[in-house]
Design a protein around this motif. Structure first.
Motif, PDB file in Angstrom:
ATOM      1  N   ALA A 172       0.739  -1.279   0.148  1.00  0.00           N
ATOM      2  CA  ALA A 172      -0.311  -0.114  -0.122  1.00  0.00           C
ATOM      3  C   ALA A 172       1.408   1.214  -0.015  1.00  0.00           C
ATOM      4  O   ALA A 172       0.715   1.991  -0.293  1.00  0.00           O
ATOM      5  CB  ALA A 172      -1.197  -0.319   1.457  1.00  0.00           C
ATOM      6  N   LEU A 173       2.327   1.508   0.555  1.00  0.00           N
ATOM      7  CA  LEU A 173       2.732   2.222   1.196  1.00  0.00           C
ATOM      8  C   LEU A 173       4.008   2.571  -0.481  1.00  0.00           C
ATOM      9  O   LEU A 173       3.737   3.831  -0.669  1.00  0.00           O
ATOM     10  CB  LEU A 173       4.019   1.803   1.885  1.00  0.00           C
ATOM     11  CG  LEU A 173       3.630   2.614   3.447  1.00  0.00           C
ATOM     12  CD1 LEU A 173       4.678   2.331   4.200  1.00  0.00           C
ATOM     13  CD2 LEU A 173       3.098   3.593   3.556  1.00  0.00           C
ATOM     14  N   MET A 174       4.023   1.757  -0.891  1.00  0.00           N
ATOM     15  CA  MET A 174       4.794   2.204  -2.561  1.00  0.00           C
ATOM     16  C   MET A 174       3.873   2.573  -3.914  1.00  0.00           C
ATOM     17  O   MET A 174       3.827   2.748  -4.447  1.00  0.00           O
ATOM     18  CB  MET A 174       4.976   0.246  -3.097  1.00  0.00           C
ATOM     19  CG  MET A 174       6.532  -0.304  -1.625  1.00  0.00           C
ATOM     20  SD  MET A 174       7.365  -1.658  -2.396  1.00  0.00           S
ATOM     21  CE  MET A 174       8.181  -1.672  -1.310  1.00  0.00           C
ATOM     22  N   ILE A 175       2.279   1.344  -3.164  1.00  0.00           N
ATOM     23  CA  ILE A 175       1.056   1.528  -4.731  1.00  0.00           C
ATOM     24  C   ILE A 175       1.199   2.991  -4.022  1.00  0.00           C
ATOM     25  O   ILE A 175       0.403   4.055  -6.066  1.00  0.00           O
ATOM     26  CB  ILE A 175       0.200   1.281  -4.025  1.00  0.00           C
ATOM     27  CG1 ILE A 175       0.286  -0.384  -5.276  1.00  0.00           C
ATOM     28  CG2 ILE A 175      -0.680   1.475  -4.914  1.00  0.00           C
ATOM     29  CD1 ILE A 175      -0.306  -1.390  -4.633  1.00  0.00           C
ATOM     30  N   ALA A 176       0.401   3.978  -3.565  1.00  0.00           N
ATOM     31  CA  ALA A 176       0.727   5.365  -2.841  1.00  0.00           C
ATOM     32  C   ALA A 176       1.498   6.540  -3.703  1.00  0.00           C
ATOM     33  O   ALA A 176       1.442   7.387  -3.561  1.00  0.00           O
ATOM     34  CB  ALA A 176      -0.118   5.673  -1.506  1.00  0.00           C
ATOM     35  N   ALA A 177       2.910   5.702  -2.507  1.00  0.00           N
ATOM     36  CA  ALA A 177       3.966   6.562  -2.560  1.00  0.00           C
ATOM     37  C   ALA A 177       5.433   7.189  -4.093  1.00  0.00           C
ATOM     38  O   ALA A 177       5.014   7.626  -4.953  1.00  0.00           O
ATOM     39  CB  ALA A 177       5.252   6.225  -1.923  1.00  0.00           C
ATOM     40  N   VAL A 178       4.464   6.145  -4.879  1.00  0.00           N
ATOM     41  CA  VAL A 178       5.826   5.259  -6.229  1.00  0.00           C
ATOM     42  C   VAL A 178       5.213   5.933  -7.049  1.00  0.00           C
ATOM     43  O   VAL A 178       5.854   7.264  -7.339  1.00  0.00           O
ATOM     44  CB  VAL A 178       6.555   3.873  -5.774  1.00  0.00           C
ATOM     45  CG1 VAL A 178       6.982   4.212  -7.523  1.00  0.00           C
ATOM     46  CG2 VAL A 178       7.139   3.877  -4.944  1.00  0.00           C
ATOM     47  N   PRO A 179       3.755   6.057  -7.507  1.00  0.00           N
ATOM     48  CA  PRO A 179       3.121   6.592  -8.914  1.00  0.00           C
ATOM     49  C   PRO A 179       3.133   8.302  -7.927  1.00  0.00           C
ATOM     50  O   PRO A 179       3.596   9.586  -9.046  1.00  0.00           O
ATOM     51  CB  PRO A 179       2.341   6.358  -8.300  1.00  0.00           C
ATOM     52  CG  PRO A 179       2.223   5.127  -8.066  1.00  0.00           C
ATOM     53  CD  PRO A 179       3.137   5.521  -7.383  1.00  0.00           C
ATOM     54  N   ALA A 180       3.185   8.794  -6.718  1.00  0.00           N
ATOM     55  CA  ALA A 180       3.879  10.161  -7.012  1.00  0.00           C
ATOM     56  C   ALA A 180       4.821  10.987  -6.440  1.00  0.00           C
ATOM     57  O   ALA A 180       4.398  11.985  -7.435  1.00  0.00           O
ATOM     58  CB  ALA A 180       3.027  10.511  -4.851  1.00  0.00           C
ATOM     59  N   GLY A 181       5.800   9.829  -6.509  1.00  0.00           N
ATOM     60  CA  GLY A 181       7.103  10.881  -6.420  1.00  0.00           C
ATOM     61  C   GLY A 181       7.607  10.273  -7.896  1.00  0.00           C
ATOM     62  O   GLY A 181       7.346  11.720  -8.823  1.00  0.00           O
ATOM     63  N   LEU A 182       6.536   9.440  -9.019  1.00  0.00           N
ATOM     64  CA  LEU A 182       7.181   9.396 -10.136  1.00  0.00           C
ATOM     65  C   LEU A 182       6.755  10.995 -11.205  1.00  0.00           C
ATOM     66  O   LEU A 182       7.114  11.745 -11.564  1.00  0.00           O
ATOM     67  CB  LEU A 182       6.138   8.506 -10.674  1.00  0.00           C
ATOM     68  CG  LEU A 182       6.642   7.907 -12.730  1.00  0.00           C
ATOM     69  CD1 LEU A 182       8.023   7.940 -13.160  1.00  0.00           C
ATOM     70  CD2 LEU A 182       5.670   7.505 -13.105  1.00  0.00           C
ATOM     71  N   TYR A 183       5.300  11.239 -10.797  1.00  0.00           N
ATOM     72  CA  TYR A 183       4.055  12.138 -11.580  1.00  0.00           C
ATOM     73  C   TYR A 183       5.173  13.313 -10.512  1.00  0.00           C
ATOM     74  O   TYR A 183       4.936  14.593 -11.272  1.00  0.00           O
ATOM     75  CB  TYR A 183       2.676  12.327 -10.557  1.00  0.00           C
ATOM     76  CG  TYR A 183       1.772  12.916 -10.468  1.00  0.00           C
ATOM     77  CD1 TYR A 183       2.235  13.546 -12.121  1.00  0.00           C
ATOM     78  CD2 TYR A 183       1.701  14.470  -9.979  1.00  0.00           C
ATOM     79  CE1 TYR A 183       0.668  14.447 -12.791  1.00  0.00           C
ATOM     80  CE2 TYR A 183       1.106  15.629 -10.955  1.00  0.00           C
ATOM     81  CZ  TYR A 183       0.410  15.905 -12.119  1.00  0.00           C
ATOM     82  OH  TYR A 183      -0.406  16.833 -12.161  1.00  0.00           O
ATOM     83  N   LEU A 184       5.482  14.107  -9.558  1.00  0.00           N
ATOM     84  CA  LEU A 184       6.058  15.120  -9.195  1.00  0.00           C
ATOM     85  C   LEU A 184       8.148  15.302  -9.676  1.00  0.00           C
ATOM     86  O   LEU A 184       7.512  16.516  -9.836  1.00  0.00           O
ATOM     87  CB  LEU A 184       5.929  14.905  -7.406  1.00  0.00           C
ATOM     88  CG  LEU A 184       4.670  15.177  -7.149  1.00  0.00           C
ATOM     89  CD1 LEU A 184       4.939  14.873  -5.431  1.00  0.00           C
ATOM     90  CD2 LEU A 184       3.550  16.605  -7.288  1.00  0.00           C
ATOM     91  N   HIS A 185       8.724  14.405  -9.401  1.00  0.00           N
ATOM     92  CA  HIS A 185       9.854  14.995  -9.269  1.00  0.00           C
ATOM     93  C   HIS A 185      10.572  13.650 -10.614  1.00  0.00           C
ATOM     94  O   HIS A 185      11.848  13.551  -9.772  1.00  0.00           O
ATOM     95  CB  HIS A 185      10.675  14.292  -8.369  1.00  0.00           C
ATOM     96  CG  HIS A 185      10.616  16.021  -7.604  1.00  0.00           C
ATOM     97  ND1 HIS A 185      10.748  17.505  -7.854  1.00  0.00           N
ATOM     98  CD2 HIS A 185       9.522  15.140  -6.304  1.00  0.00           C
ATOM     99  CE1 HIS A 185      10.467  17.570  -6.876  1.00  0.00           C
ATOM    100  NE2 HIS A 185       9.762  16.587  -6.115  1.00  0.00           N
ATOM    101  N   GLY A 186       9.750  12.890 -11.474  1.00  0.00           N
ATOM    102  CA  GLY A 186      10.074  12.038 -12.646  1.00  0.00           C
ATOM    103  C   GLY A 186      10.568  10.761 -11.760  1.00  0.00           C
ATOM    104  O   GLY A 186      10.947  10.498 -10.514  1.00  0.00           O
ATOM    105  N   LEU A 187      11.633  10.482 -12.123  1.00  0.00           N
ATOM    106  CA  LEU A 187      12.461   8.558 -11.744  1.00  0.00           C
ATOM    107  C   LEU A 187      12.689   8.977 -10.756  1.00  0.00           C
ATOM    108  O   LEU A 187      12.756   8.447  -9.477  1.00  0.00           O
ATOM    109  CB  LEU A 187      13.493   8.231 -12.842  1.00  0.00           C
ATOM    110  CG  LEU A 187      12.495   7.951 -14.137  1.00  0.00           C
ATOM    111  CD1 LEU A 187      13.453   7.353 -14.935  1.00  0.00           C
ATOM    112  CD2 LEU A 187      11.282   6.513 -14.274  1.00  0.00           C
ATOM    113  N   THR A 188      13.781  10.241 -10.680  1.00  0.00           N
ATOM    114  CA  THR A 188      14.054  10.349  -9.198  1.00  0.00           C
ATOM    115  C   THR A 188      13.280  10.572  -8.215  1.00  0.00           C
ATOM    116  O   THR A 188      13.587  10.058  -6.881  1.00  0.00           O
ATOM    117  CB  THR A 188      15.051  11.879  -9.536  1.00  0.00           C
ATOM    118  OG1 THR A 188      15.498  11.802 -10.460  1.00  0.00           O
ATOM    119  CG2 THR A 188      15.526  12.063  -7.776  1.00  0.00           C
ATOM    120  N   GLY A 189      12.050  11.128  -8.290  1.00  0.00           N
ATOM    121  CA  GLY A 189      11.265  11.332  -7.638  1.00  0.00           C
ATOM    122  C   GLY A 189      10.945   9.848  -7.103  1.00  0.00           C
ATOM    123  O   GLY A 189      10.776   9.040  -6.202  1.00  0.00           O
TER     124      GLY A 189
END
Length: 286
Positions: A172-189
């Motif tokens: 759940a943490l990954m599914i919520a956090a990783v796409p959000a980081g991807l959207y905000l800061h690309g691969l680095t996020g």
């Protein structure tokens, strides 16, 4: 259907297997979905070449983490299970030694990758832009490997329901956090979010592991833990040697492909195919 329910209710072994199976399914679904969802989003938002960058870097993270943790995890599971009932103090020292060893080996491996990131990207991968991402994932190796050994200790205590619940939380943490980081800061996020999820997983798993050890009467001990060194030569080193034979193969193949013309795109296609393979192998992996 009723005779099956009656049989399960009357058999402790079948009841444990049935509950463990249900929780394992839920946990596996949660954890396996993250790379697949991330891959789909990257391909839609950034294109197939970005999927290749993600695939090479994520593959490096997975291979390094498993290389650092595989031998120690197998040793921890086997020996904690063997001594938890008959010799709880030895089991506690073995659990402590496993945590010390994985922290040391993963930190060393992460430091090597961090210091040699540019050399790996330029000389092995021939993709200079990947050097930055390799430095980003270097610290994640430590928390990922540590989380694996914490889970291995819980496995030795047969806390399968707790493991599945932790997998669900991690998923759940990954599914919520990783796409959000991807959207905000690309691969680095995306990688930073992945690292934060693993770190949160370590903080969540640690008290669960401590409660399980206490419930089984196993005192976690770091002092004198290295006195159990013979377990390293007997179990961890053979398991490490076995993992060296197969664990780097996927990363080596990726390195060969990424050196070719349009290598990142080819790796991107390969990584997508691997996610489809995950669907096909989903039932056996459970």
């Amino acid at each position: 259907m009723r005779p099956i329910r009656t049989l399960i209710s009357q058999s402790a072994d079948l009841r444990r297997f049935s509950f463990g199976f249900v929780w394992s399914v839920l946990g596996t679904v949660a954890v396996r979905l993250t790379p697949m969802i991330t891959t789909i989003l990257i391909s839609h938002w950034f294109g197939i070449e970005a999927v290749g960058k993600f695939g090479v870097t994520y593959g490096t993270l997975v291979s390094a983490s498993m290389l650092a943790a595989t031998g120690v995890s197998l040793m921890a599971t086997r020996n904690v299970a063997a001594y938890a009932t008959t010799d709880p103090e030895t089991a506690g020292r073995l659990a402590g030694m496993a945590l010390i060893l994985v922290a040391a080996t993963s930190a060393l491996l992460g430091l090597v990758i961090f210091c040699l990131a540019d050399d790996i990207a330029n000389r092995l991968l021939r993709q200079p832009q990947l050097g930055f991402y390799l430095r980003v994932i270097a610290p994640i190796i430590v928390v990922s490997a540590l989380n694996s050994v914490q889970t291995a200790i819980l496995s030795g205590l047969q806390e399968f329901r707790a493991i599945a619940r932790l997998n669900i939380i991690m998923g759940a943490l990954m599914i919520a956090a990783v796409p959000a980081g991807l959207y905000l800061h690309g691969l680095t996020g995306a990688f930073i979010a992945l690292g934060c999820a693993y770190l949160a997983g370590c903080f969540i798993t640690m008290p669960t592991m401590m409660r399980a050890l206490k419930a089984h009467g196993v005192p976690l001990a770091f002092r004198g833990a290295l006195s159990q060194w013979r377990m390293i030569t007997r179990y961890a080193i053979p398991a490490l040697l076995a993992s060296i034979l197969y664990e780097p193969v996927n990363w080596i193949c990726t390195t060969i492909v990424v050196n070719k013309p349009d290598g990142l795109e080819q790796v991107g296609l390969y990584f997508i195919a691997m996610q489809l393979e995950t669907l096909l192998l989903f039932a056996p992996q459970i």
